[in-house]
Design a protein around this motif. Structure first.
Motif, PDB file in Angstrom:
ATOM      1  N   GLY A  57     -34.912-127.432  -3.619  1.00 31.59           N
ATOM      2  CA  GLY A  57     -34.540-126.078  -4.000  1.00 31.59           C
ATOM      3  C   GLY A  57     -33.176-125.677  -3.464  1.00 31.59           C
ATOM      4  N   ILE A  58     -32.754-124.521  -3.904  1.00 34.94           N
ATOM      5  CA  ILE A  58     -31.415-124.046  -3.540  1.00 34.94           C
ATOM      6  C   ILE A  58     -31.335-123.667  -2.067  1.00 34.94           C
ATOM      7  CG2 ILE A  58     -31.757-121.639  -4.164  1.00 34.94           C
ATOM      8  CD1 ILE A  58     -28.898-121.908  -5.487  1.00 34.94           C
ATOM      9  N   VAL A  59     -32.430-123.139  -1.516  1.00 38.12           N
ATOM     10  CA  VAL A  59     -32.437-122.779  -0.092  1.00 38.12           C
ATOM     11  C   VAL A  59     -32.320-124.043   0.758  1.00 38.12           C
ATOM     12  CG1 VAL A  59     -33.794-121.733   1.756  1.00 38.12           C
ATOM     13  CG2 VAL A  59     -33.731-120.661  -0.483  1.00 38.12           C
ATOM     14  N   GLY A  60     -33.008-125.094   0.367  1.00 33.18           N
ATOM     15  CA  GLY A  60     -32.905-126.364   1.070  1.00 33.18           C
ATOM     16  C   GLY A  60     -31.502-126.944   1.005  1.00 33.18           C
ATOM     17  N   GLN A  61     -30.857-126.808  -0.149  1.00 33.65           N
ATOM     18  CA  GLN A  61     -29.492-127.295  -0.300  1.00 33.65           C
ATOM     19  C   GLN A  61     -28.535-126.509   0.585  1.00 33.65           C
ATOM     20  OE1 GLN A  61     -28.777-126.979  -4.496  1.00 33.65           O
ATOM     21  NE2 GLN A  61     -29.772-128.927  -4.959  1.00 33.65           N
ATOM     22  N   ILE A  62     -28.726-125.198   0.652  1.00 40.69           N
ATOM     23  CA  ILE A  62     -27.877-124.366   1.504  1.00 40.69           C
ATOM     24  C   ILE A  62     -28.084-124.735   2.970  1.00 40.69           C
ATOM     25  CG2 ILE A  62     -27.479-122.007   2.327  1.00 40.69           C
ATOM     26  CD1 ILE A  62     -28.007-121.069  -0.557  1.00 40.69           C
ATOM     27  N   CYS A  63     -29.339-124.913   3.378  1.00 40.40           N
ATOM     28  CA  CYS A  63     -29.629-125.295   4.770  1.00 40.40           C
ATOM     29  C   CYS A  63     -29.040-126.661   5.099  1.00 40.40           C
ATOM     30  CB  CYS A  63     -31.130-125.292   5.020  1.00 40.40           C
ATOM     31  SG  CYS A  63     -31.866-123.660   5.004  1.00 40.40           S
ATOM     32  N   THR A  64     -29.172-127.602   4.187  1.00 42.72           N
ATOM     33  CA  THR A  64     -28.622-128.942   4.396  1.00 42.72           C
ATOM     34  C   THR A  64     -27.104-128.880   4.544  1.00 42.72           C
ATOM     35  OG1 THR A  64     -30.410-129.972   3.147  1.00 42.72           O
ATOM     36  CG2 THR A  64     -28.385-131.254   3.399  1.00 42.72           C
ATOM     37  N   ALA A  65     -26.444-128.148   3.645  1.00 43.85           N
ATOM     38  CA  ALA A  65     -24.987-128.025   3.705  1.00 43.85           C
ATOM     39  C   ALA A  65     -24.553-127.267   4.950  1.00 43.85           C
ATOM     40  CB  ALA A  65     -24.470-127.335   2.448  1.00 43.85           C
ATOM     41  N   ALA A  66     -25.320-126.261   5.369  1.00 47.68           N
ATOM     42  CA  ALA A  66     -24.973-125.502   6.577  1.00 47.68           C
ATOM     43  C   ALA A  66     -25.084-126.376   7.817  1.00 47.68           C
ATOM     44  CB  ALA A  66     -25.868-124.270   6.700  1.00 47.68           C
ATOM     45  N   ILE A  67     -26.090-127.230   7.873  1.00 50.00           N
ATOM     46  CA  ILE A  67     -26.229-128.154   9.006  1.00 50.00           C
ATOM     47  C   ILE A  67     -25.025-129.099   9.057  1.00 50.00           C
ATOM     48  CG2 ILE A  67     -27.560-130.134   9.867  1.00 50.00           C
ATOM     49  CD1 ILE A  67     -30.083-128.612   8.872  1.00 50.00           C
ATOM     50  N   GLY A  68     -24.662-129.641   7.923  1.00 55.32           N
ATOM     51  CA  GLY A  68     -23.504-130.538   7.872  1.00 55.32           C
ATOM     52  C   GLY A  68     -22.205-129.826   8.206  1.00 55.32           C
ATOM     53  N   ALA A  69     -22.034-128.614   7.695  1.00 56.41           N
ATOM     54  CA  ALA A  69     -20.817-127.849   7.971  1.00 56.41           C
ATOM     55  C   ALA A  69     -20.745-127.459   9.444  1.00 56.41           C
ATOM     56  CB  ALA A  69     -20.755-126.610   7.084  1.00 56.41           C
ATOM     57  N   ALA A  70     -21.887-127.105  10.034  1.00 57.32           N
ATOM     58  CA  ALA A  70     -21.910-126.771  11.463  1.00 57.32           C
ATOM     59  C   ALA A  70     -21.531-127.993  12.295  1.00 57.32           C
ATOM     60  CB  ALA A  70     -23.281-126.245  11.863  1.00 57.32           C
ATOM     61  N   ALA A  71     -22.010-129.161  11.894  1.00 59.27           N
ATOM     62  CA  ALA A  71     -21.645-130.387  12.607  1.00 59.27           C
ATOM     63  C   ALA A  71     -20.147-130.648  12.494  1.00 59.27           C
ATOM     64  CB  ALA A  71     -22.441-131.575  12.055  1.00 59.27           C
ATOM     65  N   ILE A  72     -19.601-130.451  11.312  1.00 61.13           N
ATOM     66  CA  ILE A  72     -18.159-130.639  11.115  1.00 61.13           C
ATOM     67  C   ILE A  72     -17.371-129.618  11.930  1.00 61.13           C
ATOM     68  CG2 ILE A  72     -16.280-130.489   9.438  1.00 61.13           C
ATOM     69  CD1 ILE A  72     -18.219-131.636   7.365  1.00 61.13           C
ATOM     70  N   LEU A  73     -17.810-128.354  11.924  1.00 57.77           N
ATOM     71  CA  LEU A  73     -17.125-127.321  12.707  1.00 57.77           C
ATOM     72  C   LEU A  73     -17.187-127.631  14.202  1.00 57.77           C
ATOM     73  CD1 LEU A  73     -18.138-124.010  10.912  1.00 57.77           C
ATOM     74  CD2 LEU A  73     -15.862-125.014  11.076  1.00 57.77           C
ATOM     75  N   PHE A  74     -18.299-128.169  14.656  1.00 59.18           N
ATOM     76  CA  PHE A  74     -18.423-128.535  16.058  1.00 59.18           C
ATOM     77  C   PHE A  74     -17.393-129.600  16.418  1.00 59.18           C
ATOM     78  CE2 PHE A  74     -20.181-131.371  19.314  1.00 59.18           C
ATOM     79  CZ  PHE A  74     -20.257-130.478  20.376  1.00 59.18           C
ATOM     80  N   VAL A  75     -17.330-130.654  15.615  1.00 60.19           N
ATOM     81  CA  VAL A  75     -16.386-131.743  15.873  1.00 60.19           C
ATOM     82  C   VAL A  75     -14.954-131.236  15.736  1.00 60.19           C
ATOM     83  CG1 VAL A  75     -15.561-133.992  15.052  1.00 60.19           C
ATOM     84  CG2 VAL A  75     -18.004-133.552  15.236  1.00 60.19           C
ATOM     85  N   ALA A  76     -14.673-130.433  14.714  1.00 58.15           N
ATOM     86  CA  ALA A  76     -13.328-129.893  14.523  1.00 58.15           C
ATOM     87  C   ALA A  76     -12.947-128.968  15.672  1.00 58.15           C
ATOM     88  CB  ALA A  76     -13.243-129.156  13.196  1.00 58.15           C
ATOM     89  N   GLY A  77     -13.911-128.239  16.215  1.00 59.83           N
ATOM     90  CA  GLY A  77     -13.644-127.358  17.350  1.00 59.83           C
ATOM     91  C   GLY A  77     -13.243-128.130  18.592  1.00 59.83           C
TER      92      GLY A  77
END
Length: 81
Positions: A57-77
């Motif tokens: 579902g769309i909520v799962g896709q948003i959660c999956t992308a948010a987890i990945g984006a948070a990981a990228i933001l952590f590394v970029a930070g």
């Protein structure tokens, strides 16, 4: 095809914004967070596949992308300082 691309971009934008909120100050502004959200969709899917987790579902896709984006933001930070 075009509709799928538009939906992926919108999900990435929402996920990037959500990751920026989660990381509290880890964001790079709306545009970069949106781009990181789109890329985060791929990263999040890879991370969750390591744990054999799959959401539908769309909520799962948003959660999956948010987890990945948070990981990228952590590394970029780590490099931002």
């Amino acid at each position: 095809m075009l509709e799928s691309i538009i939906v992926a971009i919108l999900i990435g934008c929402v996920a990037g914004w959500l990751a920026g909120v989660i990381m509290k100050g880890g964001g790079f502004g709306f545009l970069w967070n949106a781009i990181l959200g789109i890329i985060g969709g791929f990263v999040g899917a890879w991370i969750l596949s390591l744990f054999n987790v799959s959401w539908g579902g769309i909520v799962g896709q948003i959660c999956t992308a948010a987890i990945g984006a948070a990981a990228i933001l952590f590394v970029a930070g780590l490099f931002k300082k």
